[in-house]
Design a protein around this motif. Structure first.
Motif, PDB file in Angstrom:
ATOM      1  N   SER A 108       0.810  -1.215   0.000  1.00 53.28           N
ATOM      2  CA  SER A 108       0.000   0.000   0.000  1.00 53.28           C
ATOM      3  C   SER A 108       0.842   1.263   0.000  1.00 53.28           C
ATOM      4  O   SER A 108       0.428   2.294   0.530  1.00 53.28           O
ATOM      5  CB  SER A 108      -0.964  -0.001   1.196  1.00 53.28           C
ATOM      6  N   VAL A 109       2.032   1.180  -0.558  1.00 50.98           N
ATOM      7  CA  VAL A 109       2.822   2.394  -0.784  1.00 50.98           C
ATOM      8  C   VAL A 109       3.158   2.483  -2.271  1.00 50.98           C
ATOM      9  O   VAL A 109       3.283   1.461  -2.950  1.00 50.98           O
ATOM     10  CB  VAL A 109       4.143   2.419   0.032  1.00 50.98           C
ATOM     11  N   VAL A 110       3.261   3.702  -2.747  1.00 51.57           N
ATOM     12  CA  VAL A 110       3.741   3.924  -4.104  1.00 51.57           C
ATOM     13  C   VAL A 110       5.246   3.708  -4.089  1.00 51.57           C
ATOM     14  O   VAL A 110       5.936   4.167  -3.172  1.00 51.57           O
ATOM     15  CB  VAL A 110       3.392   5.361  -4.558  1.00 51.57           C
ATOM     16  N   ALA A 111       5.757   2.989  -5.091  1.00 49.29           N
ATOM     17  CA  ALA A 111       7.204   2.756  -5.150  1.00 49.29           C
ATOM     18  C   ALA A 111       7.931   4.093  -5.217  1.00 49.29           C
ATOM     19  O   ALA A 111       7.466   5.033  -5.870  1.00 49.29           O
ATOM     20  CB  ALA A 111       7.546   1.906  -6.369  1.00 49.29           C
ATOM     21  N   ASP A 112       9.055   4.180  -4.532  1.00 46.25           N
ATOM     22  CA  ASP A 112       9.768   5.451  -4.533  1.00 46.25           C
ATOM     23  C   ASP A 112      10.422   5.695  -5.893  1.00 46.25           C
ATOM     24  O   ASP A 112      10.679   4.768  -6.661  1.00 46.25           O
ATOM     25  CB  ASP A 112      10.798   5.493  -3.398  1.00 46.25           C
ATOM     26  N   SER A 127      -4.526   1.195  -6.140  1.00 47.86           N
ATOM     27  CA  SER A 127      -4.154   2.575  -6.444  1.00 47.86           C
ATOM     28  C   SER A 127      -2.642   2.724  -6.548  1.00 47.86           C
ATOM     29  O   SER A 127      -2.121   3.347  -7.480  1.00 47.86           O
ATOM     30  CB  SER A 127      -4.698   3.504  -5.360  1.00 47.86           C
ATOM     31  N   CYS A 128      -1.932   2.128  -5.591  1.00 49.85           N
ATOM     32  CA  CYS A 128      -0.473   2.291  -5.575  1.00 49.85           C
ATOM     33  C   CYS A 128       0.177   1.597  -6.768  1.00 49.85           C
ATOM     34  O   CYS A 128       1.125   2.124  -7.359  1.00 49.85           O
ATOM     35  CB  CYS A 128       0.091   1.769  -4.259  1.00 49.85           C
ATOM     36  N   GLU A 182     -11.595   0.723 -10.428  1.00 52.41           N
ATOM     37  CA  GLU A 182     -10.707   1.624  -9.687  1.00 52.41           C
ATOM     38  C   GLU A 182      -9.400   1.828 -10.455  1.00 52.41           C
ATOM     39  O   GLU A 182      -8.871   2.940 -10.509  1.00 52.41           O
ATOM     40  CB  GLU A 182     -10.398   1.065  -8.297  1.00 52.41           C
ATOM     41  N   LEU A 212      -9.994   4.227 -13.312  1.00 50.28           N
ATOM     42  CA  LEU A 212     -10.270   5.575 -12.799  1.00 50.28           C
ATOM     43  C   LEU A 212      -8.996   6.211 -12.260  1.00 50.28           C
ATOM     44  O   LEU A 212      -8.704   7.386 -12.523  1.00 50.28           O
ATOM     45  CB  LEU A 212     -11.342   5.506 -11.701  1.00 50.28           C
ATOM     46  N   GLN A 213      -8.208   5.424 -11.505  1.00 52.25           N
ATOM     47  CA  GLN A 213      -6.963   5.960 -10.966  1.00 52.25           C
ATOM     48  C   GLN A 213      -6.014   6.371 -12.092  1.00 52.25           C
ATOM     49  O   GLN A 213      -5.383   7.430 -12.044  1.00 52.25           O
ATOM     50  CB  GLN A 213      -6.295   4.938 -10.059  1.00 52.25           C
ATOM     51  N   HIS A 220      -0.306   3.804  -9.734  1.00 52.83           N
ATOM     52  CA  HIS A 220       0.693   4.889  -9.690  1.00 52.83           C
ATOM     53  C   HIS A 220       2.024   4.389 -10.244  1.00 52.83           C
ATOM     54  O   HIS A 220       2.668   5.071 -11.052  1.00 52.83           O
ATOM     55  CB  HIS A 220       0.901   5.369  -8.250  1.00 52.83           C
ATOM     56  N   LEU A 260      -7.120   9.593 -13.644  1.00 56.45           N
ATOM     57  CA  LEU A 260      -6.776  10.743 -12.796  1.00 56.45           C
ATOM     58  C   LEU A 260      -5.316  11.136 -12.964  1.00 56.45           C
ATOM     59  O   LEU A 260      -4.952  12.301 -12.810  1.00 56.45           O
ATOM     60  CB  LEU A 260      -7.056  10.421 -11.320  1.00 56.45           C
ATOM     61  N   LEU A 261      -4.477  10.149 -13.273  1.00 59.18           N
ATOM     62  CA  LEU A 261      -3.050  10.421 -13.421  1.00 59.18           C
ATOM     63  C   LEU A 261      -2.679  10.752 -14.867  1.00 59.18           C
ATOM     64  O   LEU A 261      -1.505  10.921 -15.182  1.00 59.18           O
ATOM     65  CB  LEU A 261      -2.238   9.217 -12.923  1.00 59.18           C
ATOM     66  N   SER A 318      -6.187   0.214  -1.597  1.00 61.08           N
ATOM     67  CA  SER A 318      -4.937   0.968  -1.543  1.00 61.08           C
ATOM     68  C   SER A 318      -3.861   0.328  -2.411  1.00 61.08           C
ATOM     69  O   SER A 318      -3.103   1.032  -3.080  1.00 61.08           O
ATOM     70  CB  SER A 318      -4.451   1.076  -0.099  1.00 61.08           C
TER      71      SER A 318
END
Lengths: 365, 182
Positions: free
Chosen positions: B73-77, B103-104, B130, B133-134, B107, B137-138, B100
């Motif tokens: 649930s984190v976006v890769a750095d 979404s990540c 999702e 849609l995500q 991203h 948005l990007l 989550s």
């Protein structure tokens, strides 16, 4: 301070009795009616921090739209906030934009996580933010509208609408508004923000990725260990994200319980250590009593958790200091509350911003 | 205000400021010489799916590399994505099977495309809406997605590995095909 014409939305028109319905049609709400964000009100809010309305403060996920000061003000106005609340609202939102808070996860998660705003310091008295009876709500206006302003910004700028980008299975009434102040006067310890390294005389906002509060009753004990055994019992639940992802847990100690702990000379650290020791779930329960695999894989548990041990119990968080202890609530009633978290992300504490430059310190917007 | 018949309002939506992202492609004939990177988000059972994909692709590409995110649930750095873009020719991301993590992973996918690397997302059926849609948005209206049946966490290891092998060819095909005919 001037509104750019490009920022203007469709205007309200006709009979004022129809305005509430007109605004519902635009989908800017959270289910409750909103206050019209007029240019003059937006300018009034922006003036409090010296903002130009088109100044970009940060980007908000999951949409990654740029949160301009004007848009932040519009959401605060829609929530029903006063202009003097705006620095606390901006501070809370800027805190959620820190990478360690992981706002993207909060916004999109199937979990019921909501942003709990905890306010400390003189600003609580100045703005009348409730730390006493009924601290989790409803009202007063400051608590209700600060929390709501944060959430409206997340819906409108972040774009996390329920069922669309917000995929929370169950949602949470705290997603409407979730803001408390610490009852520093009723605490036997230094204020929470001082325990986090801030000057006790400063005003600080903390944001925490939170479930709704879980009630803890203990009307029969004055002994600290017995009171804390009740709190530990509510903490140690298999259904909590903390059991799987660790992270932080928040304990909101009611003033009567806090007074008993203070009278017995228990420090905040004593409370944290005791809860760390007592709020535990056995590995057998964590593995649902199944026959043991060679190694139960959960990379969020510390290496020193013995996955093969059936009868030993293991804590809900990795370290005692991961249990945040805050005092809040009314002076009557032997109740406290446990607030589990989403898990991994970190709470963020930040001094209340003093001006627009102070608020705009996030790079890369 | 009550005496006015028209009242201007300020938008609470912020500034979209989105640049359009178009998918990159590789030539089908070049695929045997390419390095594929599998960016595993660490969701339960995703590792078995990626093991199946790795197995399925092994004979068709030059090399398959893998990495696992710190948390699903984190976006890769940015540094990790830049390193992947530097060392791989095409990337498979996923698995999106919760709010989550989906979404990540979107991203990550869109950011890799911004870096010019063709990328495909694996998402479960319940999170396709999702995902798209995500991505919209990007700024990416035509993200590549391979849809698998929801959920994955309760599946057996064998099921996931077999499924991975089954979708491995589709992942490669999507990299080489114009989306309209994929």
């Amino acid at each position: 301070v001037a509104i750019n014409s490009a920022d203007l939305a469709p205007s309200l028109h006709g009979d004022p009795d129809t305005w509430v319905e007109q605004m519902y049609a635009w989908g800017w709400d959270d289910g409750l009616p909103i206050v019209p964000p007029t240019p003059s009100k937006v300018e009034e809010f922006c003036r409090v921090l010296g903002f130009q309305p088109d100044r970009v403060v940060f980007r908000m996920p999951p949409s990654n739209r740029r949160a301009t000061a004007g848009a932040l003000a519009a959401n605060a106005i829609m929530a029903g906030a006063k202009a003097e609340y705006f620095p606390v609202i901006v501070t809370a939102l800027v805190a959620t934009a820190q990478r360690e808070f992981n706002l993207n996860a909060l916004q999109c998660s199937t979990h019921m996580v909501a942003p709990l705003v905890i306010v400390n310091g003189p600003v609580c008295r100045e703005l009348g933010i409730n730390s006493g009876a009924g601290v989790f709500g409803p009202g007063p206006r400051s608590n209700a509208t600060i929390g709501r302003a944060v959430r409206l910004a997340m819906l409108n700028i972040g774009g996390a609408r329920p069922g669309e980008m917000d995929r929370s299975t169950l949602g949470n009434p705290a997603k409407l508004s979730y803001c408390i102040a610490e009852n520093e006067e009723a605490s036997p310890w230094e204020p929470f923000h001082a325990s986090q390294g801030f000057d006790a005389s400063s005003s600080v906002v903390t944001v925490f990725q939170a479930e709704a509060p879980h009630s803890v009753t203990n009307h029969v004990s004055s002994d600290p260990q017995e009171i804390l055994m009740s709190i530990a019992s509510v903490m140690a639940t298999l259904g909590s994200n903390n059991a799987w992802l660790m992270g932080k847990m928040l304990v909101v100690v009611g003033p009567e319980h806090a007074a008993s702990l203070g009278l017995a000379k228990w420090s905040r650290e004593d409370v944290q250590r005791f809860l760390y020791q007592r709020a535990r779930v056995s590995m057998d329960v964590r593995q649902f009593g199944r026959p043991k695999p060679e190694r139960f894989h959960n990379r969020h548990w510390p290496a020193w958790f013995d996955r093969q041990s059936s009868d030993e119990t293991w804590p809900m968080v990795t370290n005692p200091q991961d249990i945040l202890v805050v005092v809040a609530g009314g002076l009557e009633g032997r109740f406290s509350a446990v607030v589990p978290s989403w898990g991994l992300p970190q709470p963020v504490s930040r001094k209340v911003v003093v001006d627009c430059d102070d608020a705009c310190q996030i790079q890369g917007v | 205000m009550s005496n006015q018949s028209n009242v201007s309002l300020v938008s609470p939506l912020g500034d979209p400021d989105v640049s359009v992202v178009e998918p990159s492609y590789v030539e089908a004939a070049d695929i045997p010489g390419l390095t594929v990177h599998l960016l595993d988000n660490g969701k339960w059972n995703a590792n078995y799916l990626f093991s199946g994909i790795e197995k399925g692709m092994a004979a068709s590409v030059r090399k398959v590399t893998r990495s696992k995110k710190f948390h699903y649930s984190v976006v890769a750095d940015a540094a990790s994505l830049a390193e992947i873009a530097r060392t791989a020719d095409i990337v498979v991301t996923g698995v999106g099977d919760c709010g989550s993590c989906t979404s990540c992973s979107v991203h990550d996918t869109v950011e890799l495309e911004r870096l010019g690397i063709p990328a495909v997302l694996i998402s479960t059926s319940n999170f396709i809406a999702e995902s798209t849609l995500q991505a919209d948005l990007l700024g990416m209206t035509n993200i590549r997605i391979v849809e698998i049946e929801h959920p994955i966490a309760s599946r057996s290891r064998e099921y996931m590995e077999r499924l991975g092998q089954q979708i491995s060819q589709l992942c490669m095909d999507l990299m080489a095909s114009p989306l309209a005919t994929a």
